[in-house]
Structures are given as structure tokens and as C-alpha cells.
Design an enzyme around this catalytic site. Structure first.
Site, PDB file in Angstrom:
ATOM      1  CE1 TYR A   1      19.233   0.169 -18.955  1.00 25.46           C
ATOM      2  CE2 TYR A   1      19.568  -1.061 -20.965  1.00 25.46           C
ATOM      3  CZ  TYR A   1      18.723  -0.519 -20.016  1.00 25.46           C
ATOM      4  OH  TYR A   1      17.361  -0.675 -20.146  1.00 25.46           O
TER       5      TYR A   1
ATOM      6  N   PRO B   1      11.328  -9.775 -19.398  1.00 26.33           N
ATOM      7  CG  PRO B   1      12.207 -10.717 -21.361  1.00 26.33           C
ATOM      8  CD  PRO B   1      12.374  -9.544 -20.417  1.00 26.33           C
TER       9      PRO B   1
ATOM     10  N   GLY C   1      12.932 -20.407 -13.155  1.00 24.19           N
ATOM     11  CA  GLY C   1      12.658 -21.493 -12.211  1.00 24.19           C
ATOM     12  C   GLY C   1      13.859 -21.867 -11.362  1.00 24.19           C
TER      13      GLY C   1
HETATM   14  N1  LIG Z   1      13.088   0.510 -20.543  1.00 22.08           N
HETATM   15  C1  LIG Z   1      13.260   0.182 -19.290  1.00 22.08           C
HETATM   16  O1  LIG Z   1      12.935   0.945 -18.364  1.00 22.08           O
HETATM   17  C2  LIG Z   1      13.863  -1.154 -18.960  1.00 22.08           C
HETATM   18  C3  LIG Z   1      13.851  -1.639 -17.629  1.00 22.08           C
HETATM   19  C4  LIG Z   1      14.405  -2.905 -17.400  1.00 22.08           C
HETATM   20  C5  LIG Z   1      14.967  -3.621 -18.443  1.00 22.08           C
HETATM   21  N2  LIG Z   1      14.974  -3.097 -19.711  1.00 22.08           N
HETATM   22  C6  LIG Z   1      15.545  -3.848 -20.859  1.00 22.08           C
HETATM   23  O2  LIG Z   1      15.043  -5.176 -20.864  1.00 22.08           O
HETATM   24  C7  LIG Z   1      16.119  -6.105 -20.833  1.00 22.08           C
HETATM   25  C8  LIG Z   1      15.706  -7.368 -20.120  1.00 22.08           C
HETATM   26  O3  LIG Z   1      15.204  -7.107 -18.821  1.00 22.08           O
HETATM   27  P1  LIG Z   1      15.970  -7.526 -17.493  1.00 22.08           P
HETATM   28  O4  LIG Z   1      17.423  -7.688 -17.775  1.00 22.08           O
HETATM   29  O5  LIG Z   1      15.514  -6.561 -16.434  1.00 22.08           O
HETATM   30  O6  LIG Z   1      15.315  -8.912 -17.048  1.00 22.08           O
HETATM   31  P2  LIG Z   1      15.080 -10.356 -17.724  1.00 22.08           P
HETATM   32  O7  LIG Z   1      15.408 -10.345 -19.138  1.00 22.08           O
HETATM   33  O8  LIG Z   1      13.721 -10.743 -17.293  1.00 22.08           O
HETATM   34  O9  LIG Z   1      16.106 -11.247 -16.887  1.00 22.08           O
HETATM   35  C9  LIG Z   1      17.462 -11.255 -17.226  1.00 22.08           C
HETATM   36  C10 LIG Z   1      18.233 -12.092 -16.201  1.00 22.08           C
HETATM   37  O10 LIG Z   1      17.659 -13.379 -16.055  1.00 22.08           O
HETATM   38  C11 LIG Z   1      18.694 -14.361 -15.917  1.00 22.08           C
HETATM   39  N3  LIG Z   1      18.619 -15.227 -17.114  1.00 22.08           N
HETATM   40  C12 LIG Z   1      18.551 -14.854 -18.427  1.00 22.08           C
HETATM   41  N4  LIG Z   1      18.474 -15.905 -19.251  1.00 22.08           N
HETATM   42  C13 LIG Z   1      18.476 -16.999 -18.453  1.00 22.08           C
HETATM   43  C14 LIG Z   1      18.425 -18.391 -18.713  1.00 22.08           C
HETATM   44  N5  LIG Z   1      18.341 -18.879 -19.957  1.00 22.08           N
HETATM   45  N6  LIG Z   1      18.453 -19.246 -17.644  1.00 22.08           N
HETATM   46  C15 LIG Z   1      18.534 -18.768 -16.388  1.00 22.08           C
HETATM   47  N7  LIG Z   1      18.598 -17.461 -16.075  1.00 22.08           N
HETATM   48  C16 LIG Z   1      18.561 -16.578 -17.100  1.00 22.08           C
HETATM   49  C17 LIG Z   1      20.006 -13.582 -15.856  1.00 22.08           C
HETATM   50  O11 LIG Z   1      20.290 -13.177 -14.511  1.00 22.08           O
HETATM   51  P3  LIG Z   1      20.858 -14.169 -13.370  1.00 22.08           P
HETATM   52  O12 LIG Z   1      21.654 -15.235 -14.050  1.00 22.08           O
HETATM   53  O13 LIG Z   1      21.662 -13.293 -12.486  1.00 22.08           O
HETATM   54  O14 LIG Z   1      19.621 -14.682 -12.676  1.00 22.08           O
HETATM   55  C18 LIG Z   1      19.659 -12.333 -16.660  1.00 22.08           C
HETATM   56  O15 LIG Z   1      20.487 -11.243 -16.378  1.00 22.08           O
HETATM   57  C19 LIG Z   1      17.252  -5.319 -20.157  1.00 22.08           C
HETATM   58  O16 LIG Z   1      18.513  -5.894 -20.399  1.00 22.08           O
HETATM   59  C20 LIG Z   1      17.065  -3.968 -20.807  1.00 22.08           C
HETATM   60  O17 LIG Z   1      17.599  -3.966 -22.113  1.00 22.08           O
HETATM   61  C21 LIG Z   1      14.405  -1.890 -19.977  1.00 22.08           C
END
Ligand SMILES: NC(=O)c1ccc[n+]([C@@H]2O[C@H](COP(=O)([O-])OP(=O)(O)OC[C@H]3O[C@@H](n4cnc5c(N)ncnc54)[C@H](OP(=O)(O)O)[C@@H]3O)[C@@H](O)[C@H]2O)c1
Length: 317
Positions: A62, A208, A216
Site C-alpha cells: 500500500y 465492506p 450512497g
Molecule cells: N486483502 C486484499 O486483497 C484487500 C483488497 C482491498 C482492500 N483491502 C483492505 O480493505 C480495506 C477497505 O477496503 P477498500 O478501501 O477497498 O474499500 P471500502 O472500505 O469499501 O471503501 C473505502 C472508501 O469508501 C469511501 N468512504 C469510506 N467511509 C466513508 C463514509 N463514511 N462516507 C462516505 N464515503 C466513505 C472512501 O473513498 P471516497 O471518499 O473516495 O469515495 C474510502 O476510501 C483497505 O483499506 C485494505 O486495508 C484488502
């Protein structure tokens, strides 16, 4: 090959949710340095901790190490108990078990820690076998460099092989990190969820919030910017509207809770540990407040139903 000594791990005791830090230092995909900066991330960290979150998930890849360095800086300034997880990327050019130990030491250095709570293989990449990497994990565990071992993105067969390989050395497989959300319920169909439940392996749910879609705030007229906007086309944002509407309705019935908290609470109710990414104080606060309430059985079933319908209609295309 189940054995009282190798079933599960206590590192997730009292942990219902964490924070994912992929966006911390990542410019290309998430826009670090343009849309948000170090101060925003520090505030996101502080607000999460104040909200009772103790679990942080990072990875050596990352931001090419920057996520680990930023998290390490924040942890150093804060007194308290944390559960810190990182990941080893088994790049195809990493051909020896010793590369895992070397990468682990570098991660520990960036994080400023002597021991990592959870070390995970980031994904299964040939040519090195699952068993070889689990041997290296067991070595790190026995050397006291890590408290627990996890895997990410393994299929059911790989998960069994990892579990058995570690069990032969008396080491538990603590967790399996997979994509899981109201918009991706594959693990309920492909046997991963069931296997984890049977073997006492904790499920860590990544993406998640479906990378922001379940907040939304994105619509067909206003899709996410950059790479995410290209992946998720306008039709898809149109299709998920009934789910967002239901989430808003359930949120409204619970004293005006936002959709993100509905999405995260649904995962907690399903027995997973969600790790939503947060780029700033506001997002971190909203996400951490999920822990202050929970969904009723009826609300969980309604969400199950609406999301299943959506996923079914999506898979027919
Ligand atoms: N093991 C793996 O292969 C793998 C793959 C993917 C992720 N991960 C892990 O999982 C974590 C979470 O997954 P992810 O970052 O892909 O997606 P996520 O948690 O589903 O979405 C995160 C994004 O959603 C938006 N967000 C977050 N909270 C919010 C809120 N309260 N209101 C409005 N928008 C909000 C932000 O982006 P915007 O503001 O730009 O919309 C944020 O960067 C990663 O950080 C990583 O640690 C692991």
C-alpha cells in the site's frame, strides 16, 4: 485435522471492526496527496481510536510502504493497545521462504514494531506453494515476530491447505481476509464462509463499503472519479439504487443513521470483521459510530433479500 491448540486465535477478542489503510499513501488509485493529505489521515486515525477502534490493516504494497510508515508514525504518538495487521505479497520473483522473513522485518521497521499482531499472505500467486509460505509464516510465529497468521483471497482448497500446513506445526490460522459486502456475497456461495466457521477462522471483510458505493453518495450522474469511475459504470450505479433506498430507509428508522453504518452493521451481524477504509476525520467518525447500534433480525433479513435479488440480477447479465 482439527486440534484444540490450533483452532482460532485470541487476537480478535473484543474486536468487531477495524480500519483499512490501503488509501493511506496511495496516489494512483485513491488520490492521496490530491484529495486528502497526511493531516486528514492522522485525524482519521485519532477519531477511529477515540471511537473505540483498535484494529488497523495495512500491507507492504500500500503506497509502496507509505501506508505502513504513516500508520507507524501515528501509533508511535499514541499510547494504547492495538492490533496491527500487515501483508506479504508473494510476487512471482520471490522464490525463497527467506523473502517472507525479510519482507516482514522491513514491515516491522516501517511500523516501528517488534512484533506484528497478524501477518497475512496478500494473495495466492504461483509458483511458490501455499505450504511453503505457511512454513515461512510458522517460522516467523515461532521466532516471536508475529502473534498470528492470516491469509487473503484464498479459495476453499487453498484455505484448507494453509490451515493444515500450519496445524502440522501447531500454529493456528487466525483469519481469512476476503471481499465481502452487501454487493459481494461470493463467500456465502463458494464455501469460504462455511469453512471459516467450521475451522474457527475469523473472516475479515475487505471493501465492506464496495469502495464507497454503499455510502450512497455516488449516482449514475455522479460516479466516483478516476479508476473506480471507469470500473463501476453508470448502469451499475442505477442497478444498486433499490439497495441504497432500503439502506436509507433502515437508517432513517434508526434515528437517521447513514447507509455506511447499515452496510457495516450488516457485516458484523453476518459474523465478519469489516475494515472500511477512511480518508479523513468525517468518514472515520461516521464509520466508527457503527459500533454504537445494531440492526434488528428483521432489518438483516430485509437487507439479505434486497441484496440477493440485486446480485442475482447482476449475475444473469
Ligand atoms: N486483502 C486484499 O486483497 C484487500 C483488497 C482491498 C482492500 N483491502 C483492505 O480493505 C480495506 C477497505 O477496503 P477498500 O478501501 O477497498 O474499500 P471500502 O472500505 O469499501 O471503501 C473505502 C472508501 O469508501 C469511501 N468512504 C469510506 N467511509 C466513508 C463514509 N463514511 N462516507 C462516505 N464515503 C466513505 C472512501 O473513498 P471516497 O471518499 O473516495 O469515495 C474510502 O476510501 C483497505 O483499506 C485494505 O486495508 C484488502
Amino acid at each position: 485435522m482439527e486440534d484444540g491448540n490450533t483452532k482460532g486465535s485470541d487476537i480478535f477478542k473484543n474486536i468487531r471492526m477495524g480500519v483499512g489503510t490501503w488509501a493511506w499513501g496511495d496516489r494512483l488509485y485513491w488520490g492521496y496527496g490530491r484529495e486528502y493529505h497526511d493531516d486528514d489521515l492522522k485525524n482519521a486515525f485519532l477519531v477511529s481510536v477515540q471511537g473505540g477502534i483498535r484494529f488497523f490493516d495495512t500491507a507492504e504494497v500500500y503506497g509502496q510502504g507509505q501506508s505502513e510508515s504513516l500508520l507507524g508514525n501515528f501509533l508511535r504518538e499514541f499510547d494504547g493497545e492495538f492490533v496491527v495487521a500487515s501483508k506479504f505479497m508473494p510476487f512471482p520473483w520471490r522464490l525463497r521462504k527467506s523473502s517472507l522473513l525479510r519482507a516482514l522485518r522491513k514491515s516491522l521497521g516501517r511500523l516501528g514494531l517488534e512484533q506484528l499482531d497478524l501477518y497475512q499472505t496478500h494473495m495466492p500467486i504461483p509458483p511458490i506453494t501455499v505450504e511453503a509460505w505457511m512454513d515461512a509464516m510458522a517460522e516467523a510465529y515461532q521466532a516471536g515476530l508475529i502473534r498470528a497468521v492470516g491469509v487473503c483471497n484464498y479459495n476453499r482448497e487453498q484455505l484448507h491447505r494453509a490451515y493444515e500446513s500450519l496445524a502440522r506445526q501447531g500454529v493456528p490460522l487466525a483469519s481469512c481476509q476476503v471481499e465481502y459486502s452487501l454487493l459481494n456475497r461470493e463467500i456465502e456461495q463458494n464455501g469460504i464462509k462455511q469453512t471459516c466457521e467450521e475451522l474457527g477462522i475469523s473472516i475479515i471483510a475487505y471493501s465492506p463499503l464496495a469502495q464507497g458505493l454503499l455510502s450512497g453518495k455516488y449516482t449514475p450522474e455522479q460516479p466516483p472519479r478516476g479508476i473506480r469511475g471507469r470500473q463501476k459504470n453508470r448502469n451499475y450505479l442505477e442497478q444498486i439504487k433499490p439497495l441504497i433506498t432500503e439502506m436509507r430507509r433502515i437508517g432513517a428508522d434508526n434515528a437517521g443513521k447513514p447507509p455506511v453504518q447499515v452496510a457495516l452493521n450488516w457485516l458484523i451481524a453476518r459474523g465478519a470483521i469489516p475494515i472500511p477504509g477512511a480518508k479523513n476525520e468525517e468518514q472515520a467518525l461516521q464509520n466508527s459510530e457503527t459500533l454504537a447500534w445494531s440492526l434488528s433480525e428483521e432489518e438483516i433479513m430485509k437487507l439479505d433479500h434486497v441484496s440477493a435479488q440485486l446480485i442475482r440480477s447482476d449475475s444473469k447479465k
